[in-house]
Design an enzyme around this catalytic site. Structure first.
Site, PDB file in Angstrom:
ATOM      1  N   SER A  90       5.489  -1.298  -2.105  1.00  0.00           N
ATOM      2  CA  SER A  90       6.119  -1.723  -3.355  1.00  0.00           C
ATOM      3  C   SER A  90       6.255  -0.534  -4.292  1.00  0.00           C
ATOM      4  O   SER A  90       5.457   0.410  -4.224  1.00  0.00           O
ATOM      5  CB  SER A  90       5.257  -2.787  -4.037  1.00  0.00           C
ATOM      6  OG  SER A  90       5.721  -3.067  -5.345  1.00  0.00           O
ATOM      7  N   TYR A 104      -2.758  -5.960  -6.613  1.00  0.00           N
ATOM      8  CA  TYR A 104      -1.536  -5.854  -5.814  1.00  0.00           C
ATOM      9  C   TYR A 104      -1.099  -4.393  -5.716  1.00  0.00           C
ATOM     10  O   TYR A 104      -0.830  -3.878  -4.632  1.00  0.00           O
ATOM     11  CB  TYR A 104      -0.430  -6.703  -6.445  1.00  0.00           C
ATOM     12  CG  TYR A 104       0.919  -6.562  -5.785  1.00  0.00           C
ATOM     13  CD1 TYR A 104       1.233  -7.327  -4.670  1.00  0.00           C
ATOM     14  CD2 TYR A 104       1.864  -5.657  -6.264  1.00  0.00           C
ATOM     15  CE1 TYR A 104       2.472  -7.200  -4.047  1.00  0.00           C
ATOM     16  CE2 TYR A 104       3.102  -5.524  -5.656  1.00  0.00           C
ATOM     17  CZ  TYR A 104       3.397  -6.297  -4.549  1.00  0.00           C
ATOM     18  OH  TYR A 104       4.626  -6.161  -3.934  1.00  0.00           O
TER      19      TYR A 104
END
Length: 192
Positions: A90, A104
């Site tokens: 990401s 995350y």
């Protein structure tokens, strides 16, 4: 399979191996695309001060441990096919993001590093390992406020799921046969 449960993962690996063998098939690609990012009661990102320790464990199990468990568990099948692994990291793995929580983000940064390590370890066996790092992609889980981020993206738009899928397909196919250890940013220049 439940990526959050290591026993479920082990059983899934055995089932995948069995199905491949029963069908005389080869495993040409493994795409590790799952990811979780818990939010607080108001739907806001959890930072390093407020993320409960169990949430850290849950996030790392799904976002980091599951990809290596699957790749290691299916290594022989990938080697036989001279296959490809694509890990989905990401943009949040390389910078603080207004919507992605700390657990995350750090799990995706760890997955990017693991991708490089796996490329070095799996490469001599003919298995390529790469990653893609999406930014803002037009999906149903976009956070409120994403429209403000789009104003700062050089291409001034969200990415499409088809653009992400096309890049994954490229990394799993012959045209990328000499690409390994790479992390391709799919974010319209948002990382620059």
């Amino acid at each position: 399979m439940d990526l959050g449960d290591s026993d479920s993962l082990e059983n899934a690996v055995l089932q995948i191996k069995e199905r491949l063998q029963d069908n005389g098939s080869m495993l040409h690609a493994l795409v590790n695309n799952a990811g979780i990012s818990p939010k607080d009661e108001e739907g806001q990102r959890l930072d390093s001060l407020t993320t409960p320790m169990q949430s850290w464990r849950d996030v790392f199990q799904v976002n980091f441990f599951a990809p290596i468990m699957l790749a290691r568990g299916l290594f022989e099948e990938l080697r036989a096919a001279k296959g490809s692994v694509v890990n989905v990291t990401s943009i949040a793995g390389g910078r603080v993001h207004p919507f992605a929580g700390t657990a995350y983000a750090t799990s995706k940064a760890a997955l990017a590093s693991l991708t490089r390590e796996m490329a070095a370890d799996f490469g001599p066996h003919g298995v390529r390992v790469n990653a893609i790092a999406p930014g803002e992609i037009d999906t149903s889980i976009l956070s409120p406020g994403t429209e403000k981020i789009v104003e700062t993206i050089p291409m001034r738009r969200l990415g499409s799921t088809a653009e992400v899928a096309d890049t994954i397909y490229y990394l799993c196919s012959a045209p990328s046969s000499y690409v390994t250890g790479a992390e391709i940013h799919i974010n319209g220049g948002q990382h620059v």
